[in-house]
Scaffold this motif. Structure first.
Motif, PDB file in Angstrom:
ATOM      1  N   PRO A 161       0.799  -1.230   0.000  1.00 56.89           N
ATOM      2  CA  PRO A 161       0.000   0.000   0.000  1.00 56.89           C
ATOM      3  C   PRO A 161       0.834   1.284   0.000  1.00 56.89           C
ATOM      4  CG  PRO A 161      -0.964  -1.600   1.491  1.00 56.89           C
ATOM      5  CD  PRO A 161       0.341  -2.178   1.033  1.00 56.89           C
ATOM      6  N   MET A 162       1.984   1.292   0.653  1.00 52.86           N
ATOM      7  CA  MET A 162       2.824   2.492   0.668  1.00 52.86           C
ATOM      8  C   MET A 162       3.322   2.837  -0.740  1.00 52.86           C
ATOM      9  SD  MET A 162       2.690   3.907   3.536  1.00 52.86           S
ATOM     10  CE  MET A 162       3.899   5.154   3.216  1.00 52.86           C
ATOM     11  N   ARG A 163       3.532   1.840  -1.567  1.00 52.37           N
ATOM     12  CA  ARG A 163       3.961   2.099  -2.940  1.00 52.37           C
ATOM     13  C   ARG A 163       2.835   2.704  -3.763  1.00 52.37           C
ATOM     14  NH1 ARG A 163       7.193  -2.915  -5.246  1.00 52.37           N
ATOM     15  NH2 ARG A 163       7.283  -1.520  -7.039  1.00 52.37           N
ATOM     16  N   VAL A 164       1.605   2.330  -3.481  1.00 52.65           N
ATOM     17  CA  VAL A 164       0.451   2.931  -4.154  1.00 52.65           C
ATOM     18  C   VAL A 164       0.368   4.415  -3.793  1.00 52.65           C
ATOM     19  CG1 VAL A 164      -2.067   2.940  -4.320  1.00 52.65           C
ATOM     20  CG2 VAL A 164      -0.827   0.763  -4.339  1.00 52.65           C
ATOM     21  N   ILE A 165       0.553   4.714  -2.525  1.00 54.02           N
ATOM     22  CA  ILE A 165       0.555   6.112  -2.078  1.00 54.02           C
ATOM     23  C   ILE A 165       1.677   6.879  -2.769  1.00 54.02           C
ATOM     24  CG2 ILE A 165       0.969   7.610  -0.076  1.00 54.02           C
ATOM     25  CD1 ILE A 165      -0.465   5.359   1.596  1.00 54.02           C
ATOM     26  N   GLN A 166       2.853   6.253  -2.843  1.00 52.95           N
ATOM     27  CA  GLN A 166       4.003   6.905  -3.471  1.00 52.95           C
ATOM     28  C   GLN A 166       3.764   7.168  -4.952  1.00 52.95           C
ATOM     29  OE1 GLN A 166       7.806   4.954  -2.920  1.00 52.95           O
ATOM     30  NE2 GLN A 166       8.789   6.227  -4.483  1.00 52.95           N
ATOM     31  N   VAL A 167       3.245   6.187  -5.674  1.00 55.36           N
ATOM     32  CA  VAL A 167       3.051   6.387  -7.113  1.00 55.36           C
ATOM     33  C   VAL A 167       2.022   7.482  -7.380  1.00 55.36           C
ATOM     34  CG1 VAL A 167       1.263   4.652  -7.674  1.00 55.36           C
ATOM     35  CG2 VAL A 167       3.044   5.182  -9.335  1.00 55.36           C
ATOM     36  N   CYS A 168       0.997   7.561  -6.556  1.00 56.88           N
ATOM     37  CA  CYS A 168      -0.001   8.625  -6.719  1.00 56.88           C
ATOM     38  C   CYS A 168       0.631   9.997  -6.473  1.00 56.88           C
ATOM     39  CB  CYS A 168      -1.186   8.398  -5.791  1.00 56.88           C
ATOM     40  SG  CYS A 168      -2.207   6.967  -6.263  1.00 56.88           S
ATOM     41  N   ALA A 169       1.469  10.084  -5.452  1.00 55.71           N
ATOM     42  CA  ALA A 169       2.161  11.345  -5.164  1.00 55.71           C
ATOM     43  C   ALA A 169       3.108  11.711  -6.307  1.00 55.71           C
ATOM     44  CB  ALA A 169       2.919  11.244  -3.855  1.00 55.71           C
ATOM     45  N   GLU A 170       3.775  10.734  -6.876  1.00 52.77           N
ATOM     46  CA  GLU A 170       4.698  10.996  -7.989  1.00 52.77           C
ATOM     47  C   GLU A 170       3.949  11.437  -9.244  1.00 52.77           C
ATOM     48  OE1 GLU A 170       7.538   7.801  -8.495  1.00 52.77           O
ATOM     49  OE2 GLU A 170       8.135   7.936  -6.388  1.00 52.77           O
ATOM     50  N   MET A 171       2.745  10.933  -9.452  1.00 52.31           N
ATOM     51  CA  MET A 171       1.940  11.410 -10.586  1.00 52.31           C
ATOM     52  C   MET A 171       1.624  12.889 -10.410  1.00 52.31           C
ATOM     53  SD  MET A 171      -0.771   8.407 -11.488  1.00 52.31           S
ATOM     54  CE  MET A 171      -0.456   6.867 -10.665  1.00 52.31           C
ATOM     55  N   ASP A 172       1.217  13.276  -9.197  1.00 48.42           N
ATOM     56  CA  ASP A 172       0.941  14.689  -8.918  1.00 48.42           C
ATOM     57  C   ASP A 172       2.194  15.536  -9.117  1.00 48.42           C
ATOM     58  OD1 ASP A 172      -1.729  14.194  -8.288  1.00 48.42           O
ATOM     59  OD2 ASP A 172      -1.334  14.016  -6.137  1.00 48.42           O
ATOM     60  N   GLN A 173       3.316  15.028  -8.636  1.00 49.02           N
ATOM     61  CA  GLN A 173       4.585  15.744  -8.764  1.00 49.02           C
ATOM     62  C   GLN A 173       4.974  15.903 -10.240  1.00 49.02           C
ATOM     63  OE1 GLN A 173       7.782  13.665  -6.806  1.00 49.02           O
ATOM     64  NE2 GLN A 173       9.323  15.169  -7.399  1.00 49.02           N
ATOM     65  N   PHE A 174       4.805  14.856 -11.021  1.00 50.80           N
ATOM     66  CA  PHE A 174       5.151  14.906 -12.444  1.00 50.80           C
ATOM     67  C   PHE A 174       4.329  15.982 -13.151  1.00 50.80           C
ATOM     68  CE2 PHE A 174       4.836  13.617 -16.880  1.00 50.80           C
ATOM     69  CZ  PHE A 174       6.161  13.376 -17.193  1.00 50.80           C
ATOM     70  N   ILE A 175       3.034  16.014 -12.888  1.00 52.29           N
ATOM     71  CA  ILE A 175       2.163  17.021 -13.502  1.00 52.29           C
ATOM     72  C   ILE A 175       2.582  18.418 -13.055  1.00 52.29           C
ATOM     73  CG2 ILE A 175      -0.205  17.910 -13.606  1.00 52.29           C
ATOM     74  CD1 ILE A 175       0.195  15.338 -15.251  1.00 52.29           C
ATOM     75  N   ALA A 176       2.803  18.608 -11.766  1.00 54.32           N
ATOM     76  CA  ALA A 176       3.168  19.930 -11.242  1.00 54.32           C
ATOM     77  C   ALA A 176       4.509  20.410 -11.785  1.00 54.32           C
ATOM     78  CB  ALA A 176       3.201  19.896  -9.722  1.00 54.32           C
ATOM     79  N   GLN A 177       5.466  19.521 -11.887  1.00 51.70           N
ATOM     80  CA  GLN A 177       6.803  19.920 -12.325  1.00 51.70           C
ATOM     81  C   GLN A 177       6.897  20.132 -13.823  1.00 51.70           C
ATOM     82  OE1 GLN A 177       9.318  16.891 -10.566  1.00 51.70           O
ATOM     83  NE2 GLN A 177       9.650  18.157  -8.756  1.00 51.70           N
ATOM     84  N   ASN A 178       6.003  19.544 -14.578  1.00 55.97           N
ATOM     85  CA  ASN A 178       6.090  19.650 -16.039  1.00 55.97           C
ATOM     86  C   ASN A 178       5.027  20.555 -16.639  1.00 55.97           C
ATOM     87  OD1 ASN A 178       8.365  17.776 -16.880  1.00 55.97           O
ATOM     88  ND2 ASN A 178       7.217  16.533 -15.447  1.00 55.97           N
ATOM     89  N   ASP A 179       3.999  20.882 -15.901  1.00 58.98           N
ATOM     90  CA  ASP A 179       2.972  21.852 -16.250  1.00 58.98           C
ATOM     91  C   ASP A 179       2.659  21.883 -17.748  1.00 58.98           C
ATOM     92  OD1 ASP A 179       1.046  23.757 -15.601  1.00 58.98           O
ATOM     93  OD2 ASP A 179       2.462  25.416 -15.817  1.00 58.98           O
ATOM     94  N   ALA A 180       2.975  22.942 -18.427  1.00 59.54           N
ATOM     95  CA  ALA A 180       2.622  23.116 -19.847  1.00 59.54           C
ATOM     96  C   ALA A 180       3.370  22.149 -20.762  1.00 59.54           C
ATOM     97  CB  ALA A 180       2.891  24.560 -20.275  1.00 59.54           C
TER      98      ALA A 180
END
Length: 97
Positions: free
Chosen positions: A43-62
């Motif tokens: 379950p901790m890896r599921v939490i991590q992958v979801c956080a990394e998806m958010d991070q990827f979107i935020a860091q790459n924006d446009a």
């Protein structure tokens, strides 16, 4: 020096291990594949992958489309009717259910 791939370690595992060129072997739909990942990892890896998806979107924006293409170019969410943010939103919905 950290490699670029170190920025999203669990997201790389998810994309490379489940949404690879033969991703249909893990299930017929995006939901099947995401649920297969969820069944296999802690379950901790599921939490991590979801956080990394958010991070990827935020860091790459446009530039999210080109960043996704550069990193995981073999997989095309647009071919399934998703933008990159929509694809990650759908994955997070499935993984958090």
């Amino acid at each position: 020096m950290a490699k670029e791939s170190d920025a999203y370690p669990e997201l790389d595992v998810f994309m490379e291990g489940w949404f690879h060129q033969d991703w249909g072997a893990s299930g017929e739909t995006v939901e099947d594949v995401a649920l297969d990942y969820k069944r296999v990892v802690r379950p901790m890896r599921v939490i991590q992958v979801c956080a990394e998806m958010d991070q990827f979107i935020a860091q790459n924006d446009a530039a999210v489309d080109s960043a996704f293409e550069q990193r995981w170019g073999w997989f095309r969410p647009a071919g399934l009717g998703y933008t990159i943010p929509e694809f990650f939103q759908e994955l997070k919905r499935i993984l958090r259910s």
